[in-house]
Design an enzyme around this catalytic site. Structure first.
Site, PDB file in Angstrom:
ATOM      1  NE  ARG A 199      -2.276  -1.296   3.592  1.00  0.00           N
ATOM      2  CZ  ARG A 199      -1.678  -0.541   4.497  1.00  0.00           C
ATOM      3  NH1 ARG A 199      -1.698   0.783   4.410  1.00  0.00           N
ATOM      4  NH2 ARG A 199      -1.061  -1.081   5.524  1.00  0.00           N
TER       5      ARG A 199
ATOM      6  CE1 TYR B 223       0.377  -5.901  -1.831  1.00  0.00           C
ATOM      7  CE2 TYR B 223      -0.738  -3.901  -1.104  1.00  0.00           C
ATOM      8  CZ  TYR B 223      -0.211  -5.150  -0.828  1.00  0.00           C
ATOM      9  OH  TYR B 223      -0.283  -5.653   0.458  1.00  0.00           O
TER      10      TYR B 223
ATOM     11  CE  LYS C  44      -6.992  -3.914   5.209  1.00  0.00           C
ATOM     12  NZ  LYS C  44      -5.609  -4.176   5.494  1.00  0.00           N
TER      13      LYS C  44
ATOM     14  CG  HIS D 243      -6.825  -3.111  10.159  1.00  0.00           C
ATOM     15  ND1 HIS D 243      -5.528  -2.653  10.250  1.00  0.00           N
ATOM     16  CD2 HIS D 243      -6.797  -4.125   9.262  1.00  0.00           C
ATOM     17  CE1 HIS D 243      -4.753  -3.374   9.436  1.00  0.00           C
ATOM     18  NE2 HIS D 243      -5.494  -4.260   8.838  1.00  0.00           N
TER      19      HIS D 243
ATOM     20  CB  SER E 123      -0.494  -3.604   8.056  1.00  0.00           C
ATOM     21  OG  SER E 123      -1.669  -2.886   7.765  1.00  0.00           O
TER      22      SER E 123
ATOM     23  CB  CYS F 170       1.072  -6.285  14.013  1.00  0.00           C
ATOM     24  SG  CYS F 170       2.255  -4.990  13.587  1.00  0.00           S
TER      25      CYS F 170
ATOM     26  CG  ASP G 207      -7.180  -7.328   6.987  1.00  0.00           C
ATOM     27  OD1 ASP G 207      -6.230  -7.088   7.755  1.00  0.00           O
ATOM     28  OD2 ASP G 207      -7.421  -6.648   5.974  1.00  0.00           O
TER      29      ASP G 207
ATOM     30  NE  ARG H 205       0.105  -8.513   2.470  1.00  0.00           N
ATOM     31  CZ  ARG H 205      -0.392  -8.220   3.663  1.00  0.00           C
ATOM     32  NH1 ARG H 205      -1.482  -8.820   4.093  1.00  0.00           N
ATOM     33  NH2 ARG H 205       0.190  -7.314   4.441  1.00  0.00           N
TER      34      ARG H 205
HETATM   35  P1  GTP Z   1      -2.212  -7.663   7.528  1.00  0.00           P
HETATM   36  O1  GTP Z   1      -2.705  -8.744   6.626  1.00  0.00           O
HETATM   37  O2  GTP Z   1      -1.095  -6.862   6.917  1.00  0.00           O
HETATM   38  O3  GTP Z   1      -3.279  -6.772   8.073  1.00  0.00           O
HETATM   39  O4  GTP Z   1      -1.445  -8.359   8.736  1.00  0.00           O
HETATM   40  P2  GTP Z   1      -1.799  -9.354   9.930  1.00  0.00           P
HETATM   41  O5  GTP Z   1      -2.043  -8.544  11.165  1.00  0.00           O
HETATM   42  O6  GTP Z   1      -2.816 -10.342   9.546  1.00  0.00           O
HETATM   43  O7  GTP Z   1      -0.384 -10.057  10.151  1.00  0.00           O
HETATM   44  P3  GTP Z   1       0.065 -11.584  10.183  1.00  0.00           P
HETATM   45  O8  GTP Z   1      -0.758 -12.429  11.108  1.00  0.00           O
HETATM   46  O9  GTP Z   1       0.161 -12.047   8.783  1.00  0.00           O
HETATM   47  O10 GTP Z   1       1.524 -11.483  10.848  1.00  0.00           O
HETATM   48  C1  GTP Z   1       2.585 -10.893  10.215  1.00  0.00           C
HETATM   49  C2  GTP Z   1       3.902 -11.180  10.882  1.00  0.00           C
HETATM   50  O11 GTP Z   1       3.816 -11.219  12.308  1.00  0.00           O
HETATM   51  C3  GTP Z   1       4.503 -12.500  10.428  1.00  0.00           C
HETATM   52  O12 GTP Z   1       5.857 -12.289  10.140  1.00  0.00           O
HETATM   53  C4  GTP Z   1       4.333 -13.387  11.641  1.00  0.00           C
HETATM   54  O13 GTP Z   1       5.312 -14.374  11.693  1.00  0.00           O
HETATM   55  C5  GTP Z   1       4.443 -12.391  12.800  1.00  0.00           C
HETATM   56  N1  GTP Z   1       3.703 -12.857  13.995  1.00  0.00           N
HETATM   57  C6  GTP Z   1       2.397 -13.160  14.074  1.00  0.00           C
HETATM   58  N2  GTP Z   1       2.056 -13.572  15.319  1.00  0.00           N
HETATM   59  C7  GTP Z   1       3.182 -13.505  16.060  1.00  0.00           C
HETATM   60  C8  GTP Z   1       3.471 -13.793  17.434  1.00  0.00           C
HETATM   61  O14 GTP Z   1       2.629 -14.183  18.232  1.00  0.00           O
HETATM   62  N3  GTP Z   1       4.766 -13.591  17.839  1.00  0.00           N
HETATM   63  C9  GTP Z   1       5.723 -13.144  16.976  1.00  0.00           C
HETATM   64  N4  GTP Z   1       6.953 -12.970  17.461  1.00  0.00           N
HETATM   65  N5  GTP Z   1       5.489 -12.876  15.678  1.00  0.00           N
HETATM   66  C10 GTP Z   1       4.235 -13.053  15.222  1.00  0.00           C
HETATM   67  C1  SPV Z   2      -2.748  -4.552   5.330  1.00  0.00           C
HETATM   68  O1  SPV Z   2      -1.775  -3.941   4.834  1.00  0.00           O
HETATM   69  O2  SPV Z   2      -3.233  -4.247   6.432  1.00  0.00           O
HETATM   70  C2  SPV Z   2      -3.335  -5.696   4.618  1.00  0.00           C
HETATM   71  C3  SPV Z   2      -2.896  -5.947   3.257  1.00  0.00           C
HETATM   72  O3  SPV Z   2      -4.193  -6.373   5.148  1.00  0.00           O
HETATM   73  S1  SPV Z   2      -3.672  -4.850   2.147  1.00  0.00           S
HETATM   74  O4  SPV Z   2      -4.919  -5.458   1.695  1.00  0.00           O
HETATM   75  O5  SPV Z   2      -2.748  -4.676   1.030  1.00  0.00           O
HETATM   76  O6  SPV Z   2      -3.942  -3.591   2.784  1.00  0.00           O
HETATM   77 MN    MN Z   3      -4.797  -5.548   7.116  1.00  0.00          MN
END
Ligand code: GTP
Ligand code: SPV
Ligand code: MN
Length: 592
Positions: A76, A204, A213, A233, A255, A257, A284, A376
């Site tokens: 983004r 993207y 979003k 979110h 994002s 996290c 999400d 992704r």
């Molecule tokens: P968006 O799709 O961008 O909104 O992100 P999301 O919040 O769904 O993030 P996602 O669960 O894909 O996590 C992204 C990163 O955080 C990855 O690199 C994971 O390995 C890391 N991660 C997730 N949960 C944990 C956790 O409990 N501990 C640690 N250390 N890392 C974590």
């Molecule tokens: C984020 O960045 O929080 C996502 C991926 O979930 S996107 O749909 O590209 O915003």
């Molecule tokens: Mn997101």
């Protein structure tokens, strides 16, 4: 044209919108997306023929495809994202603003003839289950097959959307053109008063899958404020006890996290054996509104997962691996010699030879990453073995706990509970997090990301906080609010808390608090568990001292934190609700 894509809808407002757009963008042909299986096969074949997708090894990954984006277009772009309202004050100081006139003038210039020589796809879609009063309809026109194929996974697409819409004029108008995929000609523009989105110059996900979003959060938050609901979110999950009691949790993490991971968490074996179950509603986005019972009811408007690939493996997130095992599109990961996918952090040995996300040969000696950090997978939610059977529930599920959480190496304890709704809103509003690869620029810096919505609130952030406080007044039985931090580091820079499935241990305390079965102690910053309230039995190299470190509240760190929070509040001084100023004063007083 194929035998597909010729069936026009009967809704006059949709026909008019498409006609007006086509007059401007002059496509060679118009393809009416119907969401059928036959159409899917046709479009994948076309995408492969045009070199946009590679068909993956169908024995290993049935129904899966692989694409690379332009290296200038991998995340983004917040600086090119605009909210366009008549008055600048409406969007507040944290959004980019242009007047609708000025933005339309720019975009009309860019869109003139933009679809010439191309097919214009018309995608009718639903955000939310058909028949739900919370569901919204969108129609996106695009010149990108990738958008069509991704939208078919991420939203409920085709006839079902026209059925839900009927002859109504109430739908979001989305216009997309890749143009020449050039950051110089890239705009993601929202017109909340027109319920319209125009996105150009990118291909993207978050910039172009307009249901996600753009509609579900930016336009959604604007509509939610006006209509008395919330677009957030947030992931949504259900935790079911051995006795069959279900609690529902919504959690906002910025994002990349951990939302996808938390939403699909598999509890440690001993809890599974005891009969605890986690099911996923969404990973999400949550749309939530007060129900007649005074509780907050939530749906997941999406239909699939657009998940971060790196770090995903059978240990960290088996349900995501299963979700992406078939009928999935992978973007910007690496390709193996036998046409399977690979990314950093996948299980097993690192392959000796790969093609990286830019299409170059890659070996373990290569200095660059094989997969882009924001690569992704786009996977149907129905592939998730832990999918809740309530995802289609038209009234949603009643939320017991709202959890906020950022990526913080210091300061923030593993978990804390807010004293009240307004204190909880303060905790969400003052949230900080280290930036990730999900957006261009700023990696690793701590920035304020209120409610994980900094890039997604479609109006003034101060007023958005006000809406949260108002919702608390409407709710007779509001959810309890918590904050978590999975990312605290020790002096050597290692994460202290094991995370992932072991986050269950924290979730159990949270649920215990909601159900009145777990204890807490007061601290200056919120209620904390006693050390014995978090079960650490069975954790490797993790004893009570480490838990105490994870839970520690250090007053000096917190005084600094309050100063940082104040920087955000100062920016929002014009509309910041008084309650939050008082909450900040109270916090300062408790800390001194
Ligand atoms: P968006 O799709 O961008 O909104 O992100 P999301 O919040 O769904 O993030 P996602 O669960 O894909 O996590 C992204 C990163 O955080 C990855 O690199 C994971 O390995 C890391 N991660 C997730 N949960 C944990 C956790 O409990 N501990 C640690 N250390 N890392 C974590
Ligand atoms: C984020 O960045 O929080 C996502 C991926 O979930 S996107 O749909 O590209 O915003
Ligand atoms: Mn997101």
């Amino acid at each position: 044209m194929s035998t597909f894509g010729t069936t026009k809808p009967t809704n006059q407002a949709v026909l008019d919108f498409v006609k007006e757009t086509a007059e401007l963008t002059t496509p060679d042909q118009i393809f009416w997306v119907d969401g059928s299986e036959a159409e899917k096969d046709y479009l994948y074949d076309l995408a492969v023929k045009e070199g946009l997708l590679i068909k993956l090894n169908q024995e290993k990954r049935p129904g899966c495809y692989y694409g690379r984006s332009n290296p200038n277009d991998v995340a983004r772009v917040e600086q090119l994202t605009f909210i366009c309202t008549p008055r600048k004050e409406e969007v507040g100081p944290l959004n980019n603003w242009k007047s609708p006139e000025d933005m339309h003038a720019i975009l009309n210039g860019l869109l003139k003839g933009a679809h010439k020589g191309r097919t214009m796809y018309v995608i009718p879609y639903l955000m939310g289950p058909a028949g739900s009063p919370l569901t919204k309809v969108g129609v996106e026109v695009t010149d990108s097959i990738m958008v069509v194929l991704n939208m078919r996974i991420m939203a409920r697409v085709g006839a079902v959307a026209y059925g839900h819409l009927g002859d109504s004029n109430d739908f979001n108008r989305g216009t997309h053109s890749m143009l020449d995929i050039n950051p110089e000609r890239r705009y993601i523009a929202h017109f909340p008063h027109e319920n319209a989105i125009i996105s150009v110059g990118s291909n993207y996900g978050g910039n172009v899958l307009l249901g996600k979003k753009c509609l579900a959060l930016r336009i959604g938050s604007f509509l939610g404020r006006n209509e008395g609901w919330m677009a957030e979110h947030m992931l949504l999950l259900c935790i079911e006890s051995p006795e069959g009691k279900k609690n529902y949790v919504a959690a906002a993490f910025p994002s990349a996290c951990g939302k996808t991971n938390f939403a699909m968490m598999i509890p440690p074996e001993k809890y599974q054996k005891a009969g605890w179950k986690i099911t996923t509603l969404g990973d999400d986005i949550a749309w939530m509104r007060p129900g007649p019972d005074g509780r907050l009811w939530a749906i997941n408007p999406e239909n699939g997962y657009f998940g971060v690939a790196p770090g995903t493996n059978f240990k960290s997130n088996p349900n995501a691996m299963h979700s992406a095992s078939r009928d999935t599109i992978f973007t910007n990961v690496a390709l193996t010699e036998d046409l399977d996918v690979w990314w950093e952090g996948m299980d097993g040995e690192v392959p000796k030879k790969l093609t990286d996300w830019k299409g170059n040969p890659w070996t373990p000696e290569s200095k660059e990453k094989a997969a882009h950090p924001n690569s992704r997978f786009t996977a149907p939610m129905r592939n998730n073995p832990a999918l809740s059977d309530e995802v289609e529930a038209v009234s949603g599920v009643p939320i017991d706990a709202i959890i906020f959480g950022g990526r913080r190496a210091t300061t923030m304890p593993l978990v804390m509970e807010a004293f009240s709704w307004s204190h909880g809103v303060y905790i969400g509003a003052s949230m900080g997090s280290e930036m990730t690869a999900a957006a261009v620029g700023g990696m690793g810096q701590v920035r304020r990301d209120p409610m994980a919505m900094l890039p997604f609130a479609g109006y003034d952030m101060g007023e958005y906080f006000g809406h949260w406080l108002d919702m608390g007044k409407v709710l007779k039985n509001p959810p309890m609010i918590f904050n978590v931090n999975w990312f605290r580091k020790d002096s050597e820079g290692h994460f202290m808390w094991p995370g992932f499935g072991d986050n269950m241990r924290v979730l159990l305390w949270i649920i215990g608090r909601c159900n009145g079965t777990a204890k807490a102690v007061q601290s200056a910053v919120g209620r904390l568990p006693l050390a014995e309230d978090i079960d650490i039995e069975g954790l490797k190299d993790f004893g009570p001292e480490k838990l105490a470190e994870c839970l520690k509240v250090c007053k000096d760190e917190w005084k600094n934190e309050v100063a940082l929070q104040t920087e955000l509040f100062l920016k929002l001084y014009k509309t910041l609700p008084k309650e939050l100023v008082f909450e900040r004063e109270l916090l300062s007083a408790r800390l001194s």
